[in-house]
Design a protein around this motif. Structure first.
Motif, PDB file in Angstrom:
ATOM      1  N   LEU A 249      20.517  28.830  38.311  1.00  0.00           N
ATOM      2  CA  LEU A 249      19.981  30.045  39.179  1.00  0.00           C
ATOM      3  C   LEU A 249      19.514  31.314  38.190  1.00  0.00           C
ATOM      4  N   GLY A 250      19.590  31.372  37.089  1.00  0.00           N
ATOM      5  CA  GLY A 250      19.397  32.408  36.416  1.00  0.00           C
ATOM      6  C   GLY A 250      20.630  33.458  36.371  1.00  0.00           C
ATOM      7  N   TRP A 251      21.666  32.870  36.504  1.00  0.00           N
ATOM      8  CA  TRP A 251      23.153  33.903  36.568  1.00  0.00           C
ATOM      9  C   TRP A 251      23.109  34.850  37.599  1.00  0.00           C
ATOM     10  N   PRO A 252      23.118  34.255  38.872  1.00  0.00           N
ATOM     11  CA  PRO A 252      23.154  35.211  39.909  1.00  0.00           C
ATOM     12  C   PRO A 252      24.680  35.939  40.050  1.00  0.00           C
ATOM     13  N   LYS A 253      24.879  37.013  40.699  1.00  0.00           N
ATOM     14  CA  LYS A 253      26.067  37.608  40.890  1.00  0.00           C
ATOM     15  C   LYS A 253      26.903  36.667  41.867  1.00  0.00           C
ATOM     16  N   LEU A 254      28.284  36.565  41.337  1.00  0.00           N
ATOM     17  CA  LEU A 254      29.062  35.686  42.264  1.00  0.00           C
ATOM     18  C   LEU A 254      30.043  36.718  43.099  1.00  0.00           C
ATOM     19  N   VAL A 255      29.897  36.693  44.195  1.00  0.00           N
ATOM     20  CA  VAL A 255      30.349  37.604  45.146  1.00  0.00           C
ATOM     21  C   VAL A 255      31.484  36.756  46.300  1.00  0.00           C
ATOM     22  N   PRO A 256      32.848  37.555  46.276  1.00  0.00           N
ATOM     23  CA  PRO A 256      33.860  36.711  47.128  1.00  0.00           C
ATOM     24  C   PRO A 256      33.491  37.005  48.703  1.00  0.00           C
ATOM     25  N   GLY A 257      33.662  35.932  49.559  1.00  0.00           N
ATOM     26  CA  GLY A 257      33.485  36.223  51.053  1.00  0.00           C
ATOM     27  C   GLY A 257      34.791  36.106  51.661  1.00  0.00           C
ATOM     28  N   PHE A 258      35.090  37.152  52.598  1.00  0.00           N
ATOM     29  CA  PHE A 258      36.353  37.332  53.383  1.00  0.00           C
ATOM     30  C   PHE A 258      36.040  37.104  54.665  1.00  0.00           C
ATOM     31  N   ALA A 259      36.987  36.600  55.463  1.00  0.00           N
ATOM     32  CA  ALA A 259      37.196  36.528  57.039  1.00  0.00           C
ATOM     33  C   ALA A 259      37.084  37.971  57.391  1.00  0.00           C
ATOM     34  N   SER A 260      36.786  38.290  58.664  1.00  0.00           N
ATOM     35  CA  SER A 260      36.560  39.460  59.396  1.00  0.00           C
ATOM     36  C   SER A 260      37.806  40.192  59.454  1.00  0.00           C
ATOM     37  N   GLY A 261      38.756  39.418  59.819  1.00  0.00           N
ATOM     38  CA  GLY A 261      40.186  39.717  60.355  1.00  0.00           C
ATOM     39  C   GLY A 261      41.109  39.122  59.106  1.00  0.00           C
ATOM     40  N   GLU A 264      48.663  38.895  58.181  1.00  0.00           N
ATOM     41  CA  GLU A 264      49.792  39.227  57.228  1.00  0.00           C
ATOM     42  C   GLU A 264      49.802  37.844  56.317  1.00  0.00           C
ATOM     43  N   GLY A 265      49.779  37.624  55.254  1.00  0.00           N
ATOM     44  CA  GLY A 265      50.048  36.470  54.593  1.00  0.00           C
ATOM     45  C   GLY A 265      48.837  35.498  54.782  1.00  0.00           C
ATOM     46  N   TYR A 266      47.597  36.016  55.205  1.00  0.00           N
ATOM     47  CA  TYR A 266      46.404  35.286  55.040  1.00  0.00           C
ATOM     48  C   TYR A 266      45.332  36.191  54.182  1.00  0.00           C
ATOM     49  N   GLY A 267      44.911  35.444  52.964  1.00  0.00           N
ATOM     50  CA  GLY A 267      44.099  36.242  52.139  1.00  0.00           C
ATOM     51  C   GLY A 267      42.679  36.442  52.679  1.00  0.00           C
ATOM     52  N   GLY A 268      42.298  35.396  53.403  1.00  0.00           N
ATOM     53  CA  GLY A 268      40.940  35.795  54.132  1.00  0.00           C
ATOM     54  C   GLY A 268      39.737  35.371  53.231  1.00  0.00           C
ATOM     55  N   LEU A 269      39.877  34.917  51.952  1.00  0.00           N
ATOM     56  CA  LEU A 269      38.852  34.151  51.067  1.00  0.00           C
ATOM     57  C   LEU A 269      38.588  32.994  51.726  1.00  0.00           C
ATOM     58  N   GLU A 270      37.252  32.822  52.075  1.00  0.00           N
ATOM     59  CA  GLU A 270      36.743  31.509  52.782  1.00  0.00           C
ATOM     60  C   GLU A 270      35.633  30.990  52.108  1.00  0.00           C
ATOM     61  N   TRP A 271      34.909  32.030  51.312  1.00  0.00           N
ATOM     62  CA  TRP A 271      33.693  31.321  50.786  1.00  0.00           C
ATOM     63  C   TRP A 271      33.392  32.242  49.532  1.00  0.00           C
ATOM     64  N   LEU A 272      32.387  31.771  48.516  1.00  0.00           N
ATOM     65  CA  LEU A 272      31.912  32.430  47.509  1.00  0.00           C
ATOM     66  C   LEU A 272      30.426  32.363  47.490  1.00  0.00           C
ATOM     67  N   THR A 273      29.818  33.573  47.343  1.00  0.00           N
ATOM     68  CA  THR A 273      28.124  33.630  47.445  1.00  0.00           C
ATOM     69  C   THR A 273      27.614  33.789  46.077  1.00  0.00           C
ATOM     70  N   LEU A 274      26.556  32.929  45.836  1.00  0.00           N
ATOM     71  CA  LEU A 274      25.685  33.300  44.727  1.00  0.00           C
ATOM     72  C   LEU A 274      24.511  34.055  45.263  1.00  0.00           C
ATOM     73  N   GLU A 275      24.532  35.369  44.853  1.00  0.00           N
ATOM     74  CA  GLU A 275      23.171  36.109  45.228  1.00  0.00           C
ATOM     75  C   GLU A 275      22.260  36.219  44.376  1.00  0.00           C
ATOM     76  N   SER A 276      21.051  35.321  44.555  1.00  0.00           N
ATOM     77  CA  SER A 276      20.050  35.030  43.765  1.00  0.00           C
ATOM     78  C   SER A 276      18.888  35.787  44.394  1.00  0.00           C
ATOM     79  N   GLU A 277      17.597  35.828  43.780  1.00  0.00           N
ATOM     80  CA  GLU A 277      16.309  36.366  44.171  1.00  0.00           C
ATOM     81  C   GLU A 277      15.872  35.071  45.109  1.00  0.00           C
ATOM     82  N   GLN A 278      15.916  33.999  44.763  1.00  0.00           N
ATOM     83  CA  GLN A 278      15.599  32.989  45.525  1.00  0.00           C
ATOM     84  C   GLN A 278      16.053  32.842  46.846  1.00  0.00           C
TER      85      GLN A 278
END
Length: 743
Positions: A249-261, A264-278
C-alpha cells in the motif's frame, strides 16, 4: 422453589463456575479445549475455498533443494533471485519468511584472504587479482545491494530466553513501528519477548523493512492468531504479514485505534488502522494486539512456484507480474510446518499469506477485549433462567427447553460470525446448558462405584494397578475397542541369549530370567507403560494406551535408559551367583498404530499392531550391529526433544522400502557431560563427510573418535565402511542409506 432449593443452588454454583472462567478469574481446561474445537469447526464451515491471485508463494521445496543444493543457499543466488523477480518479472513486493542471521562464507573469500595474509603475502599479482574479485565474492554485500531501492520485507523471529539465562540476540532489528511510551498509561497485554534472531545489519539496512514471523501457538499447538504488534525492550514491532501489507500500500501510517471509554484495567486497543490515500484499512485486534488468521482453505489455497523455476526462468511473466511474493518453504526438512485449524501439517509461509490476504481484503474476524464482558452477561442470563426454570419442568419439557436454549445460543453465535465478523466464545454457554440439564436429569443418581468396577474388570489384567485406578477416575477416556492413535513402542532383547541358555540348566535359567525381567518390568510400570507380552527373553511394551499419555515418547526412552542402568547395577549380583553377564538391546519407535482387543474366539489380548511396531522391533534387532544399547526412530526423537541424541545412521530395514534415520539417546539434556557432547559433535561431522563421500575427512575424524573411544563398535563400523567405499565408490546418486537384509 423450596422443594427444589438444593437443585437450584447446585445450578447456581455451576453457573458461578462458568462465570469465573469467562471473566478470566481462572481457567477451565475443558472449556478452553472445547472453545478451540468449536472455533476450528466454525472456521472450516465458513472457508471460502478460493484463491487470492494477488499473492504467490515462492517455495523452497524439495525440487528446488535438489536442483539448487541444500539450504542455506549462497547469497549470490538470492541476489540473482532479486534481479529476476524485480527486473524480469516485475513483482510488486517480496517478503521473506526466512532469516539471514549468519554471514555467507560460501564464496571462499575468507580462504583467499587468509592465503594472501600468509603463504602469498608477497605475491603482488595474487593480491591484484583478489582485489578485482573481492566485490563479486562478497555475497552478503552483493545481496544487500540487490535489496536496496526495492520493496523487500525481511523476516526475523523473537523468542524468550530460558529462566536464568541471558537474552540471546543476533542480527539487527528494523526500526520499531511504535516508539517506546506510545501506549503509556494503557494496560495492554502485548506479547513480549526478550530475545531475537534477526538479519545481518547490512541486509536489514538494504531492505525496505522487516517483520517478525512469530505466530501465537495456542495451548493445543494450533496457530489461530498472529500478534500484529509485539513489545521488545519497550518498543513495538510489527508482524511480517502487516509489514508486507503496508509495503503493498506504499507504507501507510499505522495508527492504533482505541475504544471510546477506558475502564481501569482495560487498555482499549481494539484495532489498528492503515491510513493510505487509497482509503483506510482496519485490522481488528484482541487483548494481546493479535489478529485471528482468516484461512481461505486447506493447504494450497495460494499458488506455489518452486524457487528453482524462477531462477531458471521457467515461469510465465503473468504468473508473477505485479504479484505479492512470499519466499518460504514447504520442505519438511526445513521445519517450518505448523498445525492449524485447516491442516495439521501446514506451511508457515501460507499462514502469513492468509493474513496478508485478509488484511488487504478486509475479511478479518474480530475478537475484541470487550467480548469478555459480553460473554459474562450471556452466561449470566442463561444460567439464571435455566437454574430457576429446569427444576420446575418434567424431563421431556426440560429437554425441550434445553434444546431450545442450545439452538438459540448457536444461532446467535453463528449470526455474529457471519454478519458481524465477531468470533464470540461459544463453549461456555453450550457447556453450561448441558451441565444444568444433566444435573437436573441425573440428580440423586450415583454411578461412580459401578464404573470403577467395570474398568477394573476390563483392564486389570493388562496394566498396573496404579493406572487402573487412574482410568477409573475417567472411564469415558478408555476403551478396549480397536482404536488408531499415536503411541511409542519398546522392544528389549537379551544379546546372545541362546548361548546363555545353553550354559544353564532349566531351573537356573528360569531364576536368571526372573531376576532380570522383574526389575525391567517394574521400570516399564514406573514410566506409565503397558507390558504387551514376554517373548522368551524379550519384553514388548507400549505407551499411550489404554490411558492417553502426551509424553509417551519421553517415557519410553526413559524406560530404555533406566533398563540399561539397572542391568549394569545387577551385574555384580549375577557374577556372585555364577551367572553370565546380561546385556540387552532396546529399540523404541513412535507412530500411529492400531490398539485394542485383538485375537480370536479362542484367545484375545489387548495389544498393538502396525508399521511403527515392526520398526521398533527392527531397531532393537540392529542395536548389536552398531554396539548401541538403545536406538530410536526419527519420529521418537521429534516427539521427545528433551534428550541428547547421537545420529547413528540412515538405514533401510528389512520389510521397509523407505529409509529411516536412527538415533541413540545418551541422556537427558543437561545431564550429558561436555566430553560426550564433543564426541557426538565430532561424530556428526564425520557422518556428514561420509555421506558426502569425503572419505579422507571422514577417516581422519573417525581416527580421532577411535582415540577417544577405542572400544566403540560404531566407529569401527564406519571405519570399515569408509575403507570399503573408497575402493568401491557407491556412485553420485548414493543417498548414504545402509540396507539391512535381515531382521
Amino acid at each position: 422453589m423450596k422443594k427444589h432449593a438444593l437443585l437450584i443452588g447446585l445450578g447456581l454454583l455451576a453457573m458461578a463456575l462458568f462465570l469465573g472462567d469467562a471473566a478470566g478469574l481462572y481457567g477451565l481446561g475443558f472449556v478452553k479445549v472445547f472453545d478451540a474445537k468449536l472455533y476450528d469447526y466454525r472456521m472450516l464451515l465458513s472457508l471460502p475455498h478460493s484463491t487470492d491471485d494477488r499473492i504467490v508463494i515462492l517455495d523452497i521445496d524439495e525440487k528446488s533443494l535438489k536442483q539448487e543444493g541444500r539450504w542455506p543457499w549462497g547469497r549470490d543466488k538470492l541476489a540473482a533471485l532479486m534481479d529476476d523477480l524485480f527486473d524480469h518479472y516485475g513483482v510488486a513486493t517480496v517478503g521473506f519468511d526466512v532469516v539471514f542471521a549468519e554471514p555467507d562464507t560460501s564464496s571462499g573469500l575468507n580462504v583467499l584472504q587468509d592465503l594472501g595474509r600468509k603463504q602469498l603475502k608477497d605475491v603482488a599479482q595474487f593480491h591484484a587479482v583478489l582485489d578485482q574479485l573481492q566485490p563479486t565474492l562478497e555475497y552478503d554485500a552483493l545481496f544487500a545491494g540487490k535489496l536496496k531501492q526495492r520493496n523487500v520485507v525481511l523476516g526475523y523471529y523473537f523468542s524468550n530466553s530460558e529462566a536464568g539465562a541471558p537474552p540471546s540476540r543476533s542480527g539487527a532489528l528494523p526500526p520499531p513501528v511504535f516508539a517506546p511510551n506510545t501506549f503509556r498509561g494503557r494496560a495492554i497485554d502485548f506479547v513480549q519477548w526478550d530475545s531475537y534472531g534477526a538479519n545481518l545489519p547490512a541486509l536489514q539496512a538494504g531492505a525496505a523493512s522487516a517483520g517478525h514471523f512469530n505466530p501465537l501457538v495456542d495451548f493445543d499447538g494450533i496457530v489461530r492468531r498472529i500478534p500484529m504488534v509485539v513489545q521488545h525492550e519497550g518498543a513495538y514491532y510489527e508482524a511480517l504479514s502487516l509489514a508486507v501489507a503496508r509495503s503493498v500500500l506504499g507504507w501507510p501510517k499505522l495508527v492504533p485505534g482505541f475504544a471510546s471509554g477506558q475502564n481501569e484495567g482495560y487498555g482499549g486497543l481494539e484495532w489498528l488502522t492503515l491510513e493510505s490515500e487509497q482509503g483506510n484499512l482496519t485490522i481488528p485486534v484482541d487483548g494481546q494486539a493479535s489478529t485471528l488468521v482468516p484461512y481461505r482453505g486447506l493447504r494450497g489455497a495460494f499458488k506455489y512456484i518452486p524457487v528453482t523455476d524462477v531462477l531458471q526462468h521457467k515461469v510465465a511473466l503473468p504468473e508473477l507480474q505485479n504479484k505479492i511474493v512470499l519466499v518460504g518453504t514447504s520442505a519438511p526438512g526445513l521445519m517450518d510446518m505448523r498445525s492449524t485449524p485447516v491442516g495439521e501439517i501446514y506451511p508457515g509461509v501460507e499462514v502469513h499469506a492468509n493474513m496478508i490476504s485478509g488484511i488487504l481484503s478486509q475479511n478479518l474476524k474480530q475478537s475484541p477485549p470487550y467480548l469478555v464482558g459480553a460473554n459474562v452477561v450471556l452466561l449470566l442470563l442463561l444460567g439464571l433462567s435455566l437454574s430457576l426454570l429446569l427444576p420446575l419442568l418434567t424431563p421431556v419439557r426440560g429437554m425441550l427447553v434445553a434444546l431450545g436454549a442450545l439452538t438459540a445460543d448457536v444461532a446467535f453465535n453463528r449470526a455474529l460470525w457471519d454478519y458481524a465478523d465477531i468470533a464470540m466464545p461459544l463453549a461456555g454457554g453450550l457447556l453450561l446448558i448441558v451441565v444444568l440439564f444433566g444435573l437436573n436429569m441425573s440428580f440423586g443418581y450415583f454411578v461412580e462405584s459401578r464404573a470403577k468396577k467395570q474398568i477394573t474388570g476390563l483392564f486389570g489384567q493388562y496394566v498396573p494397578g496404579e493406572l487402573v485406578d487412574e482410568m477409573a477416575k475417567h472411564p469415558e477416556s478408555v476403551s478396549m475397542e480397536g482404536d488408531s492413535r499415536e503411541m511409542s513402542i519398546l522392544f528389549s532383547d537379551v544379546r546372545g541369549f541362546t548361548t546363555i541358555s545353553e550354559g544353564l540348566d532349566p531351573k537356573e535359567l528360569s531364576l536368571l530370567m526372573n531376576e532380570f525381567l522383574t526389575p525391567l518390568s517394574r521400570i516399564v510400570y514406573e514410566q506409565r507403560g503397558t507390558i504387551d507380552k514376554y517373548m522368551g527373553d524379550c519384553i514388548m511394551a507400549f505407551w499411550g494406551a489404554p490411558l492417553a499419555d502426551p509424553e509417551h515418547a519421553q517415557h519410553a526412552i526413559l524406560a530404555g535408559l533406566k533398563m540399561q542402568r539397572t542391568l549394569a547395577e545387577l551385574q555384580p549380583h549375577f557374577k556372585a551367583r555364577g551367572w553370565p553377564e546380561i546385556r540387552v538391546g532396546v529399540g523404541v519407535n513412535t507412530g500411529r498404530v492400531s490398539v485394542g482387543n485383538m485375537g480370536s474366539e479362542v484367545r484375545i489380548a489387548y495389544t498393538v499392531m502396525g508399521d511403527a511396531v515392526n520398526l521398533a522391533s527392527r531397531l532393537e534387532g540392529i542395536t548389536k550391529e552398531y554396539g548401541s544399547q538403545i536406538l530410536v526412530g526419527e519420529t521418537t526423537r521429534q516427539a521427545a526433544p528433551g534428550f541428547v541424541y547421537r545420529e547413528v545412521d540412515r538405514v533401510r530395514v528389512k520389510g521397509k522400502e523407505k529409509p529411516v534415520a536412527i538415533f541413540e539417546p545418551l541422556g537427558l539434556t543437561g545431564e550429558v557431560g561436555q566430553a560426550m557432547l564433543d564426541e557426538i559433535k565430532l561424530f556428526h561431522q564425520a557422518l556428514r563427510a561420509y555421506r558426502k563421500q569425503e572419505w579422507d575427512k571422514a577417516e581422519l575424524d573417525l581416527l580421532s573418535l577411535h582415540n577417544m573411544a577405542p572400544n566403540s563398535k560404531l566407529y569401527q563400523v564406519y571405519a570399515e565402511r569408509v575403507a570399503y567405499y573408497r575402493s568401491n565408490p557407491p556412485g553420485e546418486n548414493w543417498d548414504g542409506v545402509f540396507i539391512f537384509k535381515t531382521k
